[in-house]
Design a protein around this motif. Structure first.
Motif, PDB file in Angstrom:
ATOM      1  N   MET A   1      -2.749   1.217 -10.224  1.00  0.00           N
ATOM      2  CA  MET A   1      -3.787   0.660  -9.365  1.00  0.00           C
ATOM      3  C   MET A   1      -3.933  -0.841  -9.632  1.00  0.00           C
ATOM      4  O   MET A   1      -4.075  -1.629  -8.689  1.00  0.00           O
ATOM      5  CB  MET A   1      -5.103   1.364  -9.653  1.00  0.00           C
ATOM      6  CG  MET A   1      -6.228   0.911  -8.781  1.00  0.00           C
ATOM      7  SD  MET A   1      -7.124   2.332  -8.184  1.00  0.00           S
ATOM      8  CE  MET A   1      -8.608   1.604  -7.592  1.00  0.00           C
TER       9      MET A   1
ATOM     10  N   GLN B   1       0.824  -1.195   0.000  1.00  0.00           N
ATOM     11  CA  GLN B   1       0.000   0.000   0.000  1.00  0.00           C
ATOM     12  C   GLN B   1       0.867   1.258   0.000  1.00  0.00           C
ATOM     13  O   GLN B   1       0.593   2.211  -0.697  1.00  0.00           O
ATOM     14  CB  GLN B   1      -0.926  -0.055   1.227  1.00  0.00           C
ATOM     15  CG  GLN B   1      -1.882   1.098   1.378  1.00  0.00           C
ATOM     16  CD  GLN B   1      -1.293   2.248   2.145  1.00  0.00           C
ATOM     17  OE1 GLN B   1      -1.377   3.374   1.738  1.00  0.00           O
ATOM     18  NE2 GLN B   1      -0.635   1.961   3.247  1.00  0.00           N
TER      19      GLN B   1
ATOM     20  N   VAL C   1      -3.649  -3.667  -6.761  1.00  0.00           N
ATOM     21  CA  VAL C   1      -4.764  -4.559  -6.433  1.00  0.00           C
ATOM     22  C   VAL C   1      -4.352  -6.013  -6.657  1.00  0.00           C
ATOM     23  O   VAL C   1      -4.608  -6.897  -5.839  1.00  0.00           O
ATOM     24  CB  VAL C   1      -5.994  -4.209  -7.295  1.00  0.00           C
ATOM     25  CG1 VAL C   1      -7.048  -5.275  -7.178  1.00  0.00           C
ATOM     26  CG2 VAL C   1      -6.546  -2.864  -6.867  1.00  0.00           C
ATOM     27  N   CYS C   2      -3.638  -6.235  -7.763  1.00  0.00           N
ATOM     28  CA  CYS C   2      -3.234  -7.594  -8.113  1.00  0.00           C
ATOM     29  C   CYS C   2      -2.253  -8.138  -7.071  1.00  0.00           C
ATOM     30  O   CYS C   2      -2.451  -9.221  -6.524  1.00  0.00           O
ATOM     31  CB  CYS C   2      -2.611  -7.578  -9.500  1.00  0.00           C
ATOM     32  SG  CYS C   2      -2.081  -9.191 -10.047  1.00  0.00           S
TER      33      CYS C   2
ATOM     34  N   ARG D   1      -7.823  -4.815 -15.222  1.00  0.00           N
ATOM     35  CA  ARG D   1      -7.564  -3.378 -15.145  1.00  0.00           C
ATOM     36  C   ARG D   1      -6.422  -2.980 -16.078  1.00  0.00           C
ATOM     37  O   ARG D   1      -6.503  -1.997 -16.802  1.00  0.00           O
ATOM     38  CB  ARG D   1      -7.156  -2.996 -13.711  1.00  0.00           C
ATOM     39  CG  ARG D   1      -8.310  -2.992 -12.753  1.00  0.00           C
ATOM     40  CD  ARG D   1      -7.768  -2.862 -11.333  1.00  0.00           C
ATOM     41  NE  ARG D   1      -8.846  -2.857 -10.355  1.00  0.00           N
ATOM     42  CZ  ARG D   1      -9.460  -1.769  -9.937  1.00  0.00           C
ATOM     43  NH1 ARG D   1      -9.102  -0.583 -10.394  1.00  0.00           N
ATOM     44  NH2 ARG D   1     -10.424  -1.843  -9.052  1.00  0.00           N
TER      45      ARG D   1
ATOM     46  N   TYR E   1       2.456   1.868  -3.303  1.00  0.00           N
ATOM     47  CA  TYR E   1       1.437   2.336  -4.241  1.00  0.00           C
ATOM     48  C   TYR E   1       1.138   3.807  -3.997  1.00  0.00           C
ATOM     49  O   TYR E   1       1.015   4.606  -4.932  1.00  0.00           O
ATOM     50  CB  TYR E   1       0.173   1.499  -4.082  1.00  0.00           C
ATOM     51  CG  TYR E   1      -1.030   2.090  -4.785  1.00  0.00           C
ATOM     52  CD1 TYR E   1      -1.033   2.258  -6.162  1.00  0.00           C
ATOM     53  CD2 TYR E   1      -2.149   2.494  -4.075  1.00  0.00           C
ATOM     54  CE1 TYR E   1      -2.115   2.796  -6.810  1.00  0.00           C
ATOM     55  CE2 TYR E   1      -3.243   3.048  -4.712  1.00  0.00           C
ATOM     56  CZ  TYR E   1      -3.221   3.197  -6.082  1.00  0.00           C
ATOM     57  OH  TYR E   1      -4.290   3.735  -6.711  1.00  0.00           O
TER      58      TYR E   1
ATOM     59  N   GLY F   1      -6.228  -8.218 -11.800  1.00  0.00           N
ATOM     60  CA  GLY F   1      -5.173  -7.269 -12.183  1.00  0.00           C
ATOM     61  C   GLY F   1      -5.154  -7.103 -13.691  1.00  0.00           C
ATOM     62  O   GLY F   1      -5.138  -5.991 -14.223  1.00  0.00           O
TER      63      GLY F   1
ATOM     64  N   ARG G   1      -3.858  -8.758  -3.708  1.00  0.00           N
ATOM     65  CA  ARG G   1      -4.745  -9.920  -3.721  1.00  0.00           C
ATOM     66  C   ARG G   1      -3.962 -11.223  -3.694  1.00  0.00           C
ATOM     67  O   ARG G   1      -4.330 -12.164  -3.002  1.00  0.00           O
ATOM     68  CB  ARG G   1      -5.629  -9.923  -4.965  1.00  0.00           C
ATOM     69  CG  ARG G   1      -6.903  -9.220  -4.837  1.00  0.00           C
ATOM     70  CD  ARG G   1      -8.127 -10.142  -4.710  1.00  0.00           C
ATOM     71  NE  ARG G   1      -9.171  -9.291  -4.144  1.00  0.00           N
ATOM     72  CZ  ARG G   1      -9.605  -9.365  -2.928  1.00  0.00           C
ATOM     73  NH1 ARG G   1      -9.174 -10.310  -2.123  1.00  0.00           N
ATOM     74  NH2 ARG G   1     -10.489  -8.526  -2.471  1.00  0.00           N
TER      75      ARG G   1
ATOM     76  N   ILE H   1      -9.286  -4.385   0.430  1.00  0.00           N
ATOM     77  CA  ILE H   1      -8.084  -3.994  -0.312  1.00  0.00           C
ATOM     78  C   ILE H   1      -8.418  -2.989  -1.415  1.00  0.00           C
ATOM     79  O   ILE H   1      -7.752  -1.965  -1.572  1.00  0.00           O
ATOM     80  CB  ILE H   1      -7.401  -5.237  -0.911  1.00  0.00           C
ATOM     81  CG1 ILE H   1      -6.704  -5.999   0.221  1.00  0.00           C
ATOM     82  CG2 ILE H   1      -6.397  -4.841  -1.975  1.00  0.00           C
ATOM     83  CD1 ILE H   1      -6.018  -7.245  -0.230  1.00  0.00           C
ATOM     84  N   ASP H   2      -9.467  -3.274  -2.171  1.00  0.00           N
ATOM     85  CA  ASP H   2      -9.840  -2.361  -3.252  1.00  0.00           C
ATOM     86  C   ASP H   2     -10.262  -1.006  -2.707  1.00  0.00           C
ATOM     87  O   ASP H   2      -9.906   0.046  -3.245  1.00  0.00           O
ATOM     88  CB  ASP H   2     -10.989  -2.941  -4.079  1.00  0.00           C
ATOM     89  CG  ASP H   2     -10.544  -4.146  -4.884  1.00  0.00           C
ATOM     90  OD1 ASP H   2      -9.585  -4.794  -4.436  1.00  0.00           O
ATOM     91  OD2 ASP H   2     -11.144  -4.418  -5.931  1.00  0.00           O
TER      92      ASP H   2
ATOM     93  N   ALA I   1      -7.326   1.037  -1.912  1.00  0.00           N
ATOM     94  CA  ALA I   1      -6.704   1.646  -3.083  1.00  0.00           C
ATOM     95  C   ALA I   1      -7.453   2.915  -3.470  1.00  0.00           C
ATOM     96  O   ALA I   1      -6.848   3.950  -3.764  1.00  0.00           O
ATOM     97  CB  ALA I   1      -6.710   0.665  -4.240  1.00  0.00           C
TER      98      ALA I   1
END
Lengths: 657, 598
Positions: free
Chosen positions: A310, A244, A314-315, B92, A247, B89, A318, A360-361, A364
């Motif tokens: 982003m 995080q 996120v990927c 996106r 990011y 992922g 996750r 998590i999303d 972000a």
């Protein structure tokens, strides 16, 4: 949800500043035209000119400095009055999340206790658990509802307070600040920046609170359920936090680039639309397409970058979360298989773990919203921290009552003006007006002439207290202007500029700016006195014509007449006219002058004009050159003499019919 | 600025019809969109399958206390977990660049279109309205393609698959869990509708607030001069309070919406839990099934909750699309031009040196109220080749409007205008504007260098021409600017005084040595001395061109060979300055301001 939110906060139109020369008063000094006696001197205009300074417009980005800690202090002072309600709201969300997170725990109880009890024909535990589950659901729902209402109230009050502060402060800031900062940026402080903060308040903070509490509760529950599994689960916060953070840092840069790009897009766009006549007349369409394409592409690129960044976050978050969950579940299964853990506890773990990583999303999106709100808050704090350079007096002194003023219903008598060893320099230290003294007796009309950049406007602005002198004092009937409250000062001194800005509303509204509360007869009388009644009554709805609506096409000259009527209505003791007739045609100017003869009687007046026709109504003429008053006398004396004015006047008369 | 646009709104189309109009823009990225949807689908399904595998673990190895049987389900779980993460992922990442490209193309198209729409269109539309189309509306459309479009498809699928799984696991529990879905969706869309109405109201009020801010800043000198900031602050406060009221209403609606979204599913889950426990106790189902069922039900909450805002968002995107096409559908300035002569030979026949002719020209602004007379009521005027004609008339008599007809910024409602014998409507606009050069009353500079601003008038001109033009306009101050002619001016650069801007605008008009020159009160902001110098230089330029000069003062009139006086929408008199002074009392009054006894 934040994605939707930002849509509403889309960039707002930045207004362009009016095309009046006032807007560039500082740059006026660049003007090479100095009133010189001989042509030759002027033809040598390439002589090293005054250093072009200060740059009137600061490029976006290099904003006014923000004092360290100002954003935080602003936030504190905004939230201060609502402390109690904020505490209440936080408590609500604390309990709401608690009620919401109990669910899986109750599931585990139901499986571990309810099933065996039921098999033993005891429905008690199951009923208790079910009632508990439904009760918690009801409490969570109600608290959620109350929280949204309460936080809405707090947010709106904070926003209202912030909007008002920005508005009030922007009005208090001096003209030189407005000229430097440009209108577009002040407007975006009060609109799009406030919107960014609003988005964060509305969506972001609640989300952040919920997410944080959710994480805390779930972690706590997991630890209580089984400390070994719990500890391992909670440890997952470390990699997610690191992801995080990286990011956030990445998106900060991208966000900045995107803001700069969109600002350029907006400026180009507005400039084209507002200048559509020259654009079409000079066939700029294709060239503009190309030059608009550059910031447009840059904006698209930064948008894509932000989406990719982003996606990466996120990927990766996750992946981390899912692998972690699987690890914990496997270990848990291993423990259950070895009879070291109850099945129900594992079931609860499985449910909670998915929930733990759900936000998590949201996280972000929150980072995005936070980024923009923080930037906005910083800019707002910077604006609010800027001290007005023309401050209100701490202790206001009233203007002395003169016998004329005391007389009921009297048109205001004039007042005496004294410039007492006044000097003025720009912030950069460049001197505009060297020290001088000047007395204008009450009731006298003084014309100030001289070339652009000679300092006429500065003189007028010092008198109207748009600026404060850097040395000496300006006295009105013996009172320093700095000691007068704004209301008192404006009863005394009113300035009409060549500014042709009209406020939205009717023509009558615009005239009534001079004296709010004036009746229609008074408004009409003022318009009649200045010769504006004719064109106003020919408008589709006369005085009630909306200046921004159909048919409200009012030419530059007509707008100046409205400005005059406004000043007449204000009925000040001292009237300053700065280039107030520049767009009028000769008959219009003549009519204004006729009116002025009666209007100015008994008033003190300072009249600045490029054109010498104005001089005829003055009792006295000042000729200014490079900030100094070089000639001073009655018009007749000066014309009869051999000085600059005499020559100027001769040249002007030749240019006439 | 925030005045709502007056143009007639096209009848409200259906959301789907509106959204379909985006297709031409979305078409080039259709494979990316399909790929993204497929990725989202795979990821969502993987997410949905995870609870099933967990069930296998709980029911199988765990309840048998057999840890060796864990490895296969574990490997499967890992594959599913990774698939979920990576495909989300990928979804996106795949769309990022193509979508930004779509937004960029749409914005570029909008901008290009707006530049080519007639001036009358711009008169009707506030620039703020246009700007919001280029920024927030584009953003809405991009976001629609990125999320709602994809997730409307994916979430519906996920929802169906999830329900299928639940029914497969335990149909009784499934019925209980699915029951609230219908009222949930209905209530959500009910609140969303009311919410979006409130949101639109808030947006409008926000716009009004922005207008007050704008005016208070643009009119700051007036407000300061009259000490009126308190009045303005009161207006602002009233408006801000109104906005606060609407926002609070929004919050109330949102509170209800969320209460429904949170409350209903929890209610169903609680019931399902109780029933499930009873079933497990009676051995009609297993504990693993119950766990799997509950986590599947939880996983379905998002698709259901999201439907409300996905639909609301699609609605918003449809409105944005309509707004976008309102501009793109507006007819171009040259939509009904009949250009008889095109290409390089479109120059008016240079053998006919006829100058400019106005023949019976009538004109009214399209937005003028119906009961007002035409502004120009049959103007007949001939400006001979090489001649400079001054145009005089009282304030508001239509002088500026008349000059706007020459470069066809507006078209006359009757009559015709010819250049060297050719009707201007027979020339392409590009060609016409190449021939006619204008200096407007309001000198507008663009955010570009001085050089670019001046050379707008003649893109091919060289530095020498630039210097000559600057000299004519007495704009030597340019040399003292920080980077000389390369100094950036305009909104994003150095701000110049009115006089300086006016001189640059004049230089722009004369730089290309145009055949026809239109100057609208070109010297109004100059002081007497500079004015004299500009006049001297301008005389040389005017000698080589056919010109129409709007004049307010005798000094400007003297630049001209002859003078035309506009009275009541017609040319009342034409002649030299001295002729008119002798023959026309009205002209004498106009020039000297002395009322002549009739």
């Amino acid at each position: 949800m934040n994605d939707t939110g930002t849509v509403l906060a889309g960039p707002r139109p930045t207004a362009r500043h009016s095309n009046d020369p006032e807007a560039a008063v500082e740059a006026e000094t660049l003007d090479e035209a100095t009133l010189v006696e001989e042509q030759e001197q002027l033809s040598g205009a390439d002589q090293p000119l005054t250093e072009p300074e200060p740059p009137a417009a600061v490029a976006e980005g290099e904003d006014i400095p923000v004092p360290p800690g100002a954003p935080r202090a602003l936030l504190r002072s905004l939230m201060g009055p609502h402390r109690k309600r904020i505490v209440l709201a936080v408590l609500m969300i604390v309990f709401q999340q608690a009620a919401l997170q109990v669910g899986p725990l109750l599931v585990s109880v139901a499986i571990d206790r309810g099933i065996p009890a039921l098999r033993g024909h005891d429905a008690g535990p199951l009923i208790a658990v079910t009632a508990g589950y439904l009760g918690c659901a009801a409490v969570a729902t109600l608290l959620q509802r109350w929280f949204i209402r309460l936080s809405g109230l707090i947010n709106q009050d904070i926003l209202l307070d912030m909007r008002r502060r920005i508005f009030r402060h922007a009005q208090l800031l001096s003209l030189d600040f407005h000229e430097r900062y440009t209108s577009g940026r002040i407007i975006s402080r009060a609109t799009s920046d406030v919107d960014a903060v609003r988005e964060l308040l509305n969506e972001g903070l609640q989300e952040l609170l919920s997410v944080a509490l959710q994480i805390v509760y779930i972690s706590g529950l997991l630890l209580v359920l089984d400390w070994r599994l719990g500890l391992v689960s909670v440890a997952s916060a470390v990699p997610v936090f690191l992801l995080q953070r990286s990011y956030r840092l990445r998106s900060k840069n991208i966000y900045r680039r995107s803001r700069t790009a969109v600002a350029t897009v907006i400026v180009r766009f507005t400039e084209t639309m507002n200048g559509i006549r020259p654009v079409q007349a000079f066939r700029r369409e294709e060239a503009n397409d190309a030059s608009f394409g550059v910031p447009n592409a840059e904006y698209a690129k930064s948008n894509a970058d932000s989406m990719i960044s982003m996606a990466r976050f996120v990927c990766s978050a996750r992946v981390t979360a899912n692998v972690w969950i699987i690890g914990v579940v496997l270990w848990g299964a291993y423990l259950v298989a070895g009879r070291e853990l109850e099945l129900g506890v594992l079931a609860a773990f499985v449910l909670y773990l998915r929930r733990l990583f759900d936000p998590i999303d949201q996280l972000a999106m929150f980072v995005n919203g936070y980024q923009s709100a923080a930037a906005a808050l910083e800019k707002i704090a910077g604006l609010l921290a800027h001290e007005p350079s023309v401050p209100e007096p701490v202790e206001a002194v009233p203007l002395p009552e003169t016998p004329e003023h005391a007389r009921p219903g009297a048109t205001t008598g004039g007042r005496e003006i004294l410039f007492d060893r006044v000097g003025f320099s720009y912030r950069t230290g460049k001197q505009v007006l060297p020290e001088f003294s000047l007395r204008i007796p009450a009731g006298q009309s003084v014309a100030v002439v001289g070339a652009t950049g000679a300092g006429k406007s500065t003189l007028a602005k010092l008198l109207a207290r748009f600026y404060d002198p850097t040395g000496g004092r300006v006295l009105l009937d013996g009172v320093d202007l700095r000691e007068l409250a704004t209301a008192e000062l404006r009863k005394g001194v009113v300035m009409v500029t060549q500014e042709s800005f009209l406020f939205s509303g009717t023509v009558a509204d615009n005239i009534a700016v001079g004296r709010p509360g004036a009746g229609r007869e008074e408004v009409e009388a003022a318009a009649r006195a200045i010769g504006a009644h004719g064109f106003i009554s020919e408008l589709p709805e006369g005085y009630d014509t909306d200046v921004r609506k159909r048919g409200g096409r009012i030419s530059a000259g007509q707008r100046q007449l409205v400005a005059f009527a406004r000043a007449l209505l204000a009925d000040p003791a001292v009237l300053i006219l700065d280039e107030a007739t520049s767009s009028l045609d000769v008959p219009g100017e003549r009519a204004v002058q006729e009116a002025m003869r009666t209007v100015l009687a008994g008033r003190t007046a300072v009249i600045i004009a490029h054109r010498l026709s104005t001089v005829e109504i003055a009792d006295r003429v000042l000729v200014m050159e490079q900030g100094r008053i070089v000639e001073d006398g009655t018009p007749t004396d000066l014309i009869a003499g051999t000085g600059r004015f005499s020559r100027l006047h001769e040249a002007w008369r030749d240019s006439l019919v | 600025m925030t005045e709502p646009p007056t143009p007639a709104h096209s009848p409200k189309r259906s959301t789907v019809r509106s959204l379909l109009r985006i297709w031409p823009y979305a078409r080039p990225i259709r494979w990316y969109l399909a790929g993204s949807t497929a990725s989202a689908m795979v990821a969502s399904l993987a997410g949905l399958l995870i609870p099933l595998v967990l069930k296998q673990i709980v029911d199988g190895p765990v309840s048998k206390h057999d840890s060796s049987g864990l490895w296969w389900p574990a490997a499967l779980l890992l594959v599913l977990g990774l698939a979920e993460a990576l495909f989300f992922g990928l979804r996106r990442w795949m769309l990022a660049r193509p979508l930004s490209g779509v937004e960029r193309t749409m914005r570029a198209d909008l901008y290009a279109r707006l530049q080519r729409l007639p001036v009358t269109f711009h008169d009707r539309w506030a620039s703020g309205q246009l700007l919001s189309r280029a920024t927030s509306d584009m953003f809405t459309i991009r976001l629609f393609l990125a999320f709602p479009l994809v997730f409307l498809i994916v979430n519906s699928m996920v929802f169906l698959v999830g329900i299928a799984i639940m029914f497969a696991l335990d149909w009784q529990l499934a019925v209980i869990a699915v029951l609230p879905a219908a009222p949930l969706i209905m209530l959500c869309s009910y609140f969303e509708r009311r919410y979006s109405a409130a949101a639109r109201l808030a947006q409008d009020q926000n716009g009004d607030l922005a207008t007050i801010v704008e005016e208070s800043v643009l009119g700051i000198r007036i407000l300061k001069a009259f000490g009126r900031h308190r009045t303005m602050a009161q207006r602002f406060r009233a408006q801000a309070r109104e906005l606060r009221g609407t926002e609070l209403n929004k919050a109330r609606l949102l509170a209800n919406l969320w209460a429904v979204i949170v409350g209903l599913p929890e209610l169903a889950l609680g019931t399902a839990l109780a029933v499930g426990v009873v079933q497990v106790a009676h051995d009609t189902t297993t504990a693993g099934t119950l766990v799997a069922f509950l986590s599947t039900a939880l996983a379905l909450r998002w698709p259901v909750e999201s439907l409300g805002w996905l639909l609301a968002y699609s609605n918003e995107a449809a409105t944005a699309t309509d707004r976008f096409f309102e501009v793109l559908d507006a007819p171009l300035a040259d939509a009904d031009d009949v250009v008889t002569a095109t290409g390089p030979d479109s120059r008016p026949d240079s053998d006919i040196r006829d100058g400019i002719r106005f023949e019976g020209v009538r004109f009214r602004y399209p937005d003028a109220p119906a009961d007002t007379p035409d502004l120009l009521q049959g103007v007949d005027l001939h400006i001979r080749h090489g001649e400079t004609m001054a145009l005089v008339g009282t304030t508001g008599s239509g002088k500026t409007s008349m000059t706007a007809l020459l470069p066809r910024l507006y078209d006359p409602s009757a009559g015709r205008i010819t250049l060297d014998g050719a009707d201007i409507t027979a020339l392409s606009r590009g060609r016409l504007r190449e021939l006619v050069s204008v200096a407007f009353e309001e000198p507008t500079l663009f955010s570009a260098s001085v050089r670019e601003n001046v050379l707008m008038g003649a893109p091919d001109a060289d530095d020498a021409a630039l210097q000559r033009a600057l000299d004519v306009a007495q704009a030597q101050f340019v040399r003292a600017l920080p980077q000389g002619v390369d100094t950036q001016v305009g909104e994003q650069g150095l701000s110049l005084s009115g006089g300086q801007r006016q001189r640059l605008a004049l230089a722009r008009a004369v730089v290309g040595a145009p055949d026809f020159l239109v100057l609208d009160d070109p010297l109004s902001a100059l002081d007497v001395h500079t004015e004299a110098l500009v006049e001297q230089a301008l005389r040389r330029v005017l000698a080589g061109t056919t010109a129409l000069v709007v004049a307010h003062r005798p000094s400007t009139v003297l630049l001209a060979d002859r003078v035309a006086m506009l009275v009541d929408g017609r040319i009342a008199a034409v002649g030299t300055h001295h002729e008119l002074l002798e023959t026309s009392p009205a002209y004498r009054e106009l020039m000297s301001g002395e009322r002549v006894p009739a």
